[in-house]
Enzyme design. Structure first.
Site, PDB file in Angstrom:
ATOM      1  N   ASP A  52       0.866  -1.169   0.000  1.00 46.71           N
ATOM      2  CA  ASP A  52       0.000   0.000   0.000  1.00 46.71           C
ATOM      3  C   ASP A  52       0.906   1.223   0.000  1.00 46.71           C
ATOM      4  O   ASP A  52       1.623   1.470   0.980  1.00 46.71           O
ATOM      5  CB  ASP A  52      -0.901  -0.012   1.237  1.00 46.71           C
ATOM      6  CG  ASP A  52      -1.836   1.184   1.313  1.00 46.71           C
ATOM      7  OD1 ASP A  52      -1.760   2.072   0.438  1.00 46.71           O
ATOM      8  OD2 ASP A  52      -2.649   1.230   2.257  1.00 46.71           O
ATOM      9  N   VAL A  53       0.894   1.996  -1.093  1.00 48.59           N
ATOM     10  CA  VAL A  53       1.815   3.131  -1.192  1.00 48.59           C
ATOM     11  C   VAL A  53       1.480   4.231  -0.196  1.00 48.59           C
ATOM     12  O   VAL A  53       2.261   5.174  -0.024  1.00 48.59           O
ATOM     13  CB  VAL A  53       1.861   3.705  -2.620  1.00 48.59           C
ATOM     14  CG1 VAL A  53       2.430   2.681  -3.593  1.00 48.59           C
ATOM     15  CG2 VAL A  53       0.485   4.208  -3.065  1.00 48.59           C
ATOM     16  N   ASN A  79       2.981   4.386 -10.630  1.00 54.59           N
ATOM     17  CA  ASN A  79       1.711   4.318 -11.346  1.00 54.59           C
ATOM     18  C   ASN A  79       0.488   4.196 -10.437  1.00 54.59           C
ATOM     19  O   ASN A  79      -0.622   4.507 -10.856  1.00 54.59           O
ATOM     20  CB  ASN A  79       1.745   3.134 -12.319  1.00 54.59           C
ATOM     21  CG  ASN A  79       0.438   2.922 -13.026  1.00 54.59           C
ATOM     22  OD1 ASN A  79       0.047   3.693 -13.901  1.00 54.59           O
ATOM     23  ND2 ASN A  79      -0.276   1.868 -12.643  1.00 54.59           N
ATOM     24  N   TYR A 144      -8.989  15.203  -8.214  1.00 54.76           N
ATOM     25  CA  TYR A 144      -8.140  14.363  -9.049  1.00 54.76           C
ATOM     26  C   TYR A 144      -7.166  15.218  -9.853  1.00 54.76           C
ATOM     27  O   TYR A 144      -5.967  14.917  -9.939  1.00 54.76           O
ATOM     28  CB  TYR A 144      -8.998  13.514  -9.983  1.00 54.76           C
ATOM     29  CG  TYR A 144      -8.201  12.563 -10.843  1.00 54.76           C
ATOM     30  CD1 TYR A 144      -7.613  11.425 -10.289  1.00 54.76           C
ATOM     31  CD2 TYR A 144      -8.027  12.805 -12.203  1.00 54.76           C
ATOM     32  CE1 TYR A 144      -6.878  10.545 -11.070  1.00 54.76           C
ATOM     33  CE2 TYR A 144      -7.295  11.940 -12.995  1.00 54.76           C
ATOM     34  CZ  TYR A 144      -6.725  10.816 -12.428  1.00 54.76           C
ATOM     35  OH  TYR A 144      -5.981   9.945 -13.202  1.00 54.76           O
ATOM     36  N   LYS A 148      -2.982  15.252  -9.779  1.00 52.63           N
ATOM     37  CA  LYS A 148      -2.158  14.971 -10.949  1.00 52.63           C
ATOM     38  C   LYS A 148      -1.346  16.193 -11.388  1.00 52.63           C
ATOM     39  O   LYS A 148      -0.245  16.045 -11.939  1.00 52.63           O
ATOM     40  CB  LYS A 148      -3.037  14.459 -12.092  1.00 52.63           C
ATOM     41  CG  LYS A 148      -3.617  13.076 -11.822  1.00 52.63           C
ATOM     42  CD  LYS A 148      -2.520  12.043 -11.573  1.00 52.63           C
ATOM     43  CE  LYS A 148      -3.062  10.640 -11.416  1.00 52.63           C
ATOM     44  NZ  LYS A 148      -1.998   9.623 -11.237  1.00 52.63           N
ATOM     45  N   ALA A 177      -8.322   6.623 -20.348  1.00 51.66           N
ATOM     46  CA  ALA A 177      -7.855   5.325 -20.837  1.00 51.66           C
ATOM     47  C   ALA A 177      -8.900   4.245 -20.594  1.00 51.66           C
ATOM     48  O   ALA A 177      -9.672   4.300 -19.634  1.00 51.66           O
ATOM     49  CB  ALA A 177      -6.547   4.948 -20.148  1.00 51.66           C
ATOM     50  N   THR A 179      -9.534   1.376 -19.106  1.00 56.43           N
ATOM     51  CA  THR A 179      -9.000   0.545 -18.030  1.00 56.43           C
ATOM     52  C   THR A 179     -10.126   0.108 -17.103  1.00 56.43           C
ATOM     53  O   THR A 179     -11.228   0.679 -17.133  1.00 56.43           O
ATOM     54  CB  THR A 179      -7.957   1.327 -17.210  1.00 56.43           C
ATOM     55  OG1 THR A 179      -8.606   2.446 -16.586  1.00 56.43           O
ATOM     56  CG2 THR A 179      -6.812   1.818 -18.096  1.00 56.43           C
TER      57      THR A 179
END
Length: 247
Positions: A52-53, A79, A144, A148, A177, A179
């Protein structure tokens, strides 16, 4: 190193078990790299370690495990990230802290833990996954976009800090994207098909960006032959950031 570019090098990819991260893992492996996926979920195709970052201790333990297993770390792909929908009025402080903790500080934690290893590599590179949201104002993406935008600024500052050490730092800025994460957002819409059509129309190419296209750009930025590439933000967005098709 052979013609594959990454033979014998170790690439660490956070958030590498699905979406863009998984596509990047496959792309690096195809070029001969040893791939280490750090994710909350195990990778079905590559060596992985749960991480978990948002937890600095987990990040440090995971990086130590990578170094112990492969003997080196040469490339870091930051990422891992989470999304958020809403205006500045609609996201709570708790949401702001959580998204920034993962999307921004998660990259800081992983880079910080990997830097001692990167300094030992002749081909050191860091690639951060930012977003078109860093530079384009998108409706209901305040949190968000802020996260970013910070990633892109962090990328430039890191590139300046570490260029003298031979560590290149760049970021990739994907458009919307195709995804699993985007699909989950679509599933929450009142009319998923109409929402998908709207997202596709927003990009000049008329379609969503594929995870594989973004992965190709990540590999390009990390490729040891591109020694002059640092402090670069590479848009992979179907022309959204630069094209205006209204006649």
């Amino acid at each position: 190193m052979n013609g594959n570019g990454f033979e014998g090098l170790t690439v660490v990819i956070s958030g590498g078990s699905s979406g863009i991260g998984a596509a990047a893992a496959d792309a690096f492996a195809a070029r001969g790299a040893n791939v280490a996926v750090l994710d909350l979920n195990e990778s079905p195709d590559h060596w992985s370690h749960r991480c978990d970052v948002a937890d600095d201790n987990q990040v440090r333990l995971a990086v130590a495990a990578v170094a112990d297993h492969f003997g080196r770390i040469d490339v870091v792909v930051n990422n891992a990230g989470i999304g958020a929908v809403g205006t500045v009025e609609e996201n709570s402080d708790k949401q702001w802290f959580r998204v920034l903790d993962v999307n921004l500080l998660g990259m800081v934690r992983l880079a910080r833990a990997c830097l001692p290893h990167l300094r030992e590599s002749e081909h050191a590179a860091i690639v951060n996954t930012s977003s078109i949201a860093a530079t384009a104002g998108l409706v209901k993406r305040a949190l968000y976009s802020a996260s970013k935008g910070a990633v892109q600024s962090l990328t430039m500052a890191m590139a300046a800090d570490h260029v003298a050490e031979g560590i290149r730092v760049n970021c990739v800025n994907p458009g919307t994207a195709d995804t699993p994460w985007v699909q989950r957002l679509l599933d929450q819409a009142d009319d998923p098909a109409a929402e998908r059509a709207r997202l596709e129309a927003r990009q000049p190419t008329g379609r969503l960006v594929s995870a594989e296209e973004v992965a190709t750009a990540i590999v390009y930025l990390a490729d040891p032959v591109n020694k002059a590439l640092t402090g670069t933000a590479l848009a992979v967005d179907g022309g959204m950031s630069g094209l205006r098709l209204v006649k």
